[in-house]
Scaffold this motif. Sequence first.
Motif, PDB file in Angstrom:
ATOM      1  N   LYS B   6       0.817  -1.212   0.000  1.00 39.82           N
ATOM      2  CA  LYS B   6       0.000   0.000   0.000  1.00 39.82           C
ATOM      3  C   LYS B   6       0.855   1.268   0.000  1.00 39.82           C
ATOM      4  O   LYS B   6       0.501   2.257  -0.626  1.00 39.82           O
ATOM      5  N   TRP B   9       2.001   1.698  -3.556  1.00 39.14           N
ATOM      6  CA  TRP B   9       0.936   2.207  -4.440  1.00 39.14           C
ATOM      7  C   TRP B   9       0.747   3.709  -4.271  1.00 39.14           C
ATOM      8  O   TRP B   9       0.493   4.424  -5.214  1.00 39.14           O
ATOM      9  N   ALA B  10       0.868   4.150  -3.023  1.00 40.23           N
ATOM     10  CA  ALA B  10       0.633   5.567  -2.746  1.00 40.23           C
ATOM     11  C   ALA B  10       1.656   6.464  -3.446  1.00 40.23           C
ATOM     12  O   ALA B  10       1.412   7.645  -3.657  1.00 40.23           O
ATOM     13  N   HIS B  11       2.799   5.868  -3.797  1.00 36.97           N
ATOM     14  CA  HIS B  11       3.854   6.683  -4.400  1.00 36.97           C
ATOM     15  C   HIS B  11       4.101   6.379  -5.871  1.00 36.97           C
ATOM     16  O   HIS B  11       5.042   6.908  -6.459  1.00 36.97           O
ATOM     17  N   ILE B  12       3.287   5.509  -6.456  1.00 35.19           N
ATOM     18  CA  ILE B  12       3.558   5.082  -7.835  1.00 35.19           C
ATOM     19  C   ILE B  12       3.633   6.251  -8.805  1.00 35.19           C
ATOM     20  O   ILE B  12       4.537   6.348  -9.634  1.00 35.19           O
ATOM     21  N   SER B  13       2.691   7.172  -8.674  1.00 39.31           N
ATOM     22  CA  SER B  13       2.646   8.295  -9.601  1.00 39.31           C
ATOM     23  C   SER B  13       3.897   9.173  -9.475  1.00 39.31           C
ATOM     24  O   SER B  13       4.541   9.507 -10.473  1.00 39.31           O
ATOM     25  N   ILE B  16       6.927   7.350 -10.870  1.00 36.02           N
ATOM     26  CA  ILE B  16       6.995   7.415 -12.335  1.00 36.02           C
ATOM     27  C   ILE B  16       7.524   8.781 -12.780  1.00 36.02           C
ATOM     28  O   ILE B  16       8.300   8.880 -13.726  1.00 36.02           O
ATOM     29  N   ASP B  17       7.097   9.824 -12.079  1.00 35.49           N
ATOM     30  CA  ASP B  17       7.532  11.179 -12.448  1.00 35.49           C
ATOM     31  C   ASP B  17       8.907  11.524 -11.875  1.00 35.49           C
ATOM     32  O   ASP B  17       9.353  12.659 -12.003  1.00 35.49           O
ATOM     33  N   SER B  19       9.735  12.007  -8.839  1.00 35.52           N
ATOM     34  CA  SER B  19       9.678  13.094  -7.857  1.00 35.52           C
ATOM     35  C   SER B  19       9.550  12.559  -6.424  1.00 35.52           C
ATOM     36  O   SER B  19       8.970  13.208  -5.567  1.00 35.52           O
ATOM     37  N   ILE B  41       1.677  -3.547 -11.394  1.00 29.39           N
ATOM     38  CA  ILE B  41       0.894  -2.312 -11.327  1.00 29.39           C
ATOM     39  C   ILE B  41       1.699  -1.132 -11.878  1.00 29.39           C
ATOM     40  O   ILE B  41       1.189  -0.312 -12.632  1.00 29.39           O
ATOM     41  N   THR B  45       0.644   0.891 -15.280  1.00 27.05           N
ATOM     42  CA  THR B  45       0.446   2.336 -15.238  1.00 27.05           C
ATOM     43  C   THR B  45       1.361   3.021 -16.262  1.00 27.05           C
ATOM     44  O   THR B  45       0.932   3.909 -16.989  1.00 27.05           O
TER      45      THR B  45
END
Lengths: 216, 79
Positions: B6, B9-13, B16-17, B19, B41, B45
């Motif tokens: 979990k 998942w909270a940091h996937i975005s 990817i960037d 950051s 996942i 994404t």
Amino acid sequence: MKSGQAMATTDRNEPELIARILAGEKELFHELIRPYERMVYMTAFSIVKNATDAEDCAQDAVVNAYRHLSKFRAEAKFSTWLTTIAVNEGRQKLRRAKRAKEDSLDEPVDGEETEFTPAPLTDWREIPLEALERKELREALREAVANLPDIYRQIFTLRDIEELNVAEAAAALDINENMVKVRLHRARMMLQKSLAPLWKTTAPARKGFWGRMPWN
Amino acid sequence: MELNCKHVWAHISDYIDDSVAPELRVEIERHLEHCEICSAILDSTRNILVLTADDRTFELPVGYSQRLHERLAQELAAN
């Protein structure tokens, strides 16, 4: 991809172009906006959600940018300024159409940390580049983006379709950078969740495609 | 500290960037090495973003550019 746009905007001197337009060479405005035509349309589309209105808004945004070019401040990026105008055109169109029923543009309640559980799926790991050529995947993605709640569709459009950076997207939507990141994360996770299962169910059925893969 | 799924998942975005903080990046990568689910996942994404960035996915209406410049030409002629 966006290479054409990137090349077009880095190879030219926009401040000079703008100065010349303001000094009277107004036909140059056609050149100024050419790299941003797509961006303006996609921004408007993310708000009004249909092609006809998006095109109207895009035209209005470009015309308004021309009319107000003297108000453009050189320290900003022209692309960000133009995006902001397109956002405003889109919102105005919605307001006119829906009599100020803008509930969809409301901020989500802060602290309402809805937890997104992504769809677990191993099939995606082996995505061959060829799969990206599949038309139905594009169609599914377009549909999934169209079905995102408004605030998430807007941020996804600015960041991942138009490829604005966090600061630019924040400026265009008049929200802070952290909000950009939070919304973008949710948007991406919603898309992952809605698209991953589709992949799983359609992929094995396409034997002609998967049968050619090396691991079969 | 060992990250659980979990947390990842909270940091996937942001991951990817690119950051996330360097220490967190290391933690996430350590988790991804042994977690098939999180790796899938992340990959799915990323695939969505690759598909999104392709101009064929989100197309402009046929004739859009021409109509836009015609409208602009009218405006320039009038003002």
